[in-house]
Design a protein around this motif. Sequence first.
Motif, PDB file in Angstrom:
ATOM      1  N   MET A   1       0.916  -1.104   0.083  1.00 45.00           N
ATOM      2  CA  MET A   1      -0.043   0.100   0.084  1.00 45.00           C
ATOM      3  C   MET A   1       0.868   1.218   0.003  1.00 45.00           C
ATOM      4  SD  MET A   1      -2.447   1.433   2.847  1.00 45.00           S
ATOM      5  CE  MET A   1      -1.282   2.640   3.567  1.00 45.00           C
ATOM      6  N   SER A   2       0.564   2.338  -0.895  1.00 40.98           N
ATOM      7  CA  SER A   2       1.200   3.591  -0.699  1.00 40.98           C
ATOM      8  C   SER A   2       0.152   4.650  -1.004  1.00 40.98           C
ATOM      9  CB  SER A   2       2.196   3.738  -1.902  1.00 40.98           C
ATOM     10  OG  SER A   2       2.962   4.696  -1.833  1.00 40.98           O
ATOM     11  N   SER A   3       0.307   5.737  -0.089  1.00 45.24           N
ATOM     12  CA  SER A   3      -0.409   6.780  -0.071  1.00 45.24           C
ATOM     13  C   SER A   3       0.023   7.923   0.195  1.00 45.24           C
ATOM     14  CB  SER A   3      -1.835   6.562   0.889  1.00 45.24           C
ATOM     15  OG  SER A   3      -1.198   6.575   2.024  1.00 45.24           O
ATOM     16  N   SER A  17       5.194  20.908  -0.058  1.00 41.95           N
ATOM     17  CA  SER A  17       5.096  19.934   1.071  1.00 41.95           C
ATOM     18  C   SER A  17       4.520  18.779   0.707  1.00 41.95           C
ATOM     19  CB  SER A  17       4.632  20.594   2.279  1.00 41.95           C
ATOM     20  OG  SER A  17       3.058  20.928   2.152  1.00 41.95           O
ATOM     21  N   ALA A  18       4.870  17.600   1.410  1.00 45.39           N
ATOM     22  CA  ALA A  18       4.051  16.302   1.081  1.00 45.39           C
ATOM     23  C   ALA A  18       4.498  15.384   2.503  1.00 45.39           C
ATOM     24  CB  ALA A  18       4.977  15.694  -0.014  1.00 45.39           C
ATOM     25  N   SER A  19       3.501  14.369   2.411  1.00 44.36           N
ATOM     26  CA  SER A  19       3.511  13.287   3.322  1.00 44.36           C
ATOM     27  C   SER A  19       3.287  11.933   2.514  1.00 44.36           C
ATOM     28  CB  SER A  19       2.596  13.511   4.636  1.00 44.36           C
ATOM     29  OG  SER A  19       2.473  12.360   5.489  1.00 44.36           O
ATOM     30  N   ILE A  20       4.365  11.172   2.519  1.00 44.00           N
ATOM     31  CA  ILE A  20       4.040   9.811   1.842  1.00 44.00           C
ATOM     32  C   ILE A  20       4.147   8.572   2.608  1.00 44.00           C
ATOM     33  CG2 ILE A  20       4.685   8.515  -0.261  1.00 44.00           C
ATOM     34  CD1 ILE A  20       6.497  11.560  -0.310  1.00 44.00           C
ATOM     35  N   ARG A  21       3.082   7.753   2.596  1.00 40.82           N
ATOM     36  CA  ARG A  21       3.264   6.633   3.735  1.00 40.82           C
ATOM     37  C   ARG A  21       3.191   5.426   2.715  1.00 40.82           C
ATOM     38  NH1 ARG A  21      -1.169   4.693   8.179  1.00 40.82           N
ATOM     39  NH2 ARG A  21      -0.129   2.791   8.882  1.00 40.82           N
ATOM     40  N   GLN A  22       4.047   4.511   3.163  1.00 40.00           N
ATOM     41  CA  GLN A  22       4.110   3.136   2.176  1.00 40.00           C
ATOM     42  C   GLN A  22       4.205   1.953   3.288  1.00 40.00           C
ATOM     43  OE1 GLN A  22       7.971   2.360   0.210  1.00 40.00           O
ATOM     44  NE2 GLN A  22       6.684   1.402  -1.579  1.00 40.00           N
ATOM     45  N   GLU A  23       3.654   1.019   3.062  1.00 40.17           N
ATOM     46  CA  GLU A  23       3.618  -0.302   3.936  1.00 40.17           C
ATOM     47  C   GLU A  23       3.866  -1.417   2.805  1.00 40.17           C
ATOM     48  OE1 GLU A  23       0.333  -1.071   6.270  1.00 40.17           O
ATOM     49  OE2 GLU A  23       0.155   1.185   6.908  1.00 40.17           O
ATOM     50  N   LEU A  24       4.764  -2.381   3.380  1.00 40.94           N
ATOM     51  CA  LEU A  24       5.203  -3.510   2.483  1.00 40.94           C
ATOM     52  C   LEU A  24       4.966  -4.806   3.640  1.00 40.94           C
ATOM     53  CD1 LEU A  24       8.592  -2.445   1.011  1.00 40.94           C
ATOM     54  CD2 LEU A  24       6.112  -2.556  -0.360  1.00 40.94           C
ATOM     55  N   MET A  42      10.934 -16.130   5.235  1.00 39.96           N
ATOM     56  CA  MET A  42      11.128 -15.085   5.930  1.00 39.96           C
ATOM     57  C   MET A  42       9.853 -14.191   5.855  1.00 39.96           C
ATOM     58  SD  MET A  42      14.913 -14.246   5.181  1.00 39.96           S
ATOM     59  CE  MET A  42      14.983 -14.659   3.247  1.00 39.96           C
ATOM     60  N   THR A  43       9.098 -13.825   6.728  1.00 42.26           N
ATOM     61  CA  THR A  43       8.159 -12.965   6.829  1.00 42.26           C
ATOM     62  C   THR A  43       8.802 -11.386   7.090  1.00 42.26           C
ATOM     63  OG1 THR A  43       6.463 -14.615   7.685  1.00 42.26           O
ATOM     64  CG2 THR A  43       5.994 -12.450   8.009  1.00 42.26           C
ATOM     65  N   MET A  44       8.298 -10.575   6.409  1.00 45.67           N
ATOM     66  CA  MET A  44       8.771  -9.204   6.326  1.00 45.67           C
ATOM     67  C   MET A  44       7.588  -8.254   6.462  1.00 45.67           C
ATOM     68  SD  MET A  44      11.952  -9.488   3.949  1.00 45.67           S
ATOM     69  CE  MET A  44      12.466  -7.833   4.005  1.00 45.67           C
ATOM     70  N   THR A  46       7.417  -3.781   6.719  1.00 41.04           N
ATOM     71  CA  THR A  46       7.996  -2.618   6.983  1.00 41.04           C
ATOM     72  C   THR A  46       6.829  -1.478   6.641  1.00 41.04           C
ATOM     73  OG1 THR A  46       8.665  -2.308   4.702  1.00 41.04           O
ATOM     74  CG2 THR A  46      10.153  -3.436   6.126  1.00 41.04           C
ATOM     75  N   GLN A  47       7.141  -0.352   7.451  1.00 43.36           N
ATOM     76  CA  GLN A  47       6.108   0.904   7.498  1.00 43.36           C
ATOM     77  C   GLN A  47       7.061   1.998   7.075  1.00 43.36           C
ATOM     78  OE1 GLN A  47       3.244   1.243  10.289  1.00 43.36           O
ATOM     79  NE2 GLN A  47       2.629   3.360   9.534  1.00 43.36           N
ATOM     80  N   THR A  48       7.056   2.932   6.024  1.00 41.74           N
ATOM     81  CA  THR A  48       7.772   3.931   5.861  1.00 41.74           C
ATOM     82  C   THR A  48       6.805   5.251   5.823  1.00 41.74           C
ATOM     83  OG1 THR A  48       9.590   2.575   4.827  1.00 41.74           O
ATOM     84  CG2 THR A  48       9.508   5.043   4.620  1.00 41.74           C
ATOM     85  N   THR A  49       7.250   6.560   6.572  1.00 45.63           N
ATOM     86  CA  THR A  49       6.601   7.591   6.527  1.00 45.63           C
ATOM     87  C   THR A  49       7.706   8.587   5.933  1.00 45.63           C
ATOM     88  OG1 THR A  49       5.148   6.884   7.995  1.00 45.63           O
ATOM     89  CG2 THR A  49       5.039   9.316   7.418  1.00 45.63           C
ATOM     90  N   THR A  50       7.564   9.204   4.867  1.00 46.17           N
ATOM     91  CA  THR A  50       8.422  10.362   4.125  1.00 46.17           C
ATOM     92  C   THR A  50       7.728  11.855   4.378  1.00 46.17           C
ATOM     93  OG1 THR A  50       9.538   8.928   2.937  1.00 46.17           O
ATOM     94  CG2 THR A  50       9.654  11.328   2.644  1.00 46.17           C
ATOM     95  N   VAL A  51       8.198  12.942   5.070  1.00 45.52           N
ATOM     96  CA  VAL A  51       7.511  14.249   5.396  1.00 45.52           C
ATOM     97  C   VAL A  51       8.428  15.123   4.421  1.00 45.52           C
ATOM     98  CG1 VAL A  51       6.791  15.813   6.583  1.00 45.52           C
ATOM     99  CG2 VAL A  51       6.208  13.432   7.414  1.00 45.52           C
ATOM    100  N   ILE A  52       8.003  15.778   3.660  1.00 46.78           N
ATOM    101  CA  ILE A  52       8.685  16.890   2.964  1.00 46.78           C
ATOM    102  C   ILE A  52       8.210  18.210   3.508  1.00 46.78           C
ATOM    103  CG2 ILE A  52       9.235  18.101   0.760  1.00 46.78           C
ATOM    104  CD1 ILE A  52       9.028  15.156  -0.240  1.00 46.78           C
TER     105      ILE A  52
END
Length: 53
Positions: A1-3, A17-24, A42-44, A46-52
């Motif tokens: 998911m990416s939003s 400005s921006a806020s981006i969220r990605q879940e794998l 292997m179960t993986m 991750t969750q990443t949030t990028t803020v500009i």
Amino acid sequence: MSSGTYTIDKETGWITSASIRQELDGDIVIEKSDMMPQEMKMTMKTQTTTVIE
């Protein structure tokens, strides 16, 4: 998911400005072979949030 949410300057077209969220989320499976006698899973997750700003 990416939003994400972006704010763009109408005059320049640049992102101000921006806020981006990605879940794998998922599994990696390495099948058995001559070098690895058993399958390895292997179960993986991750969750990443990028803020500009």
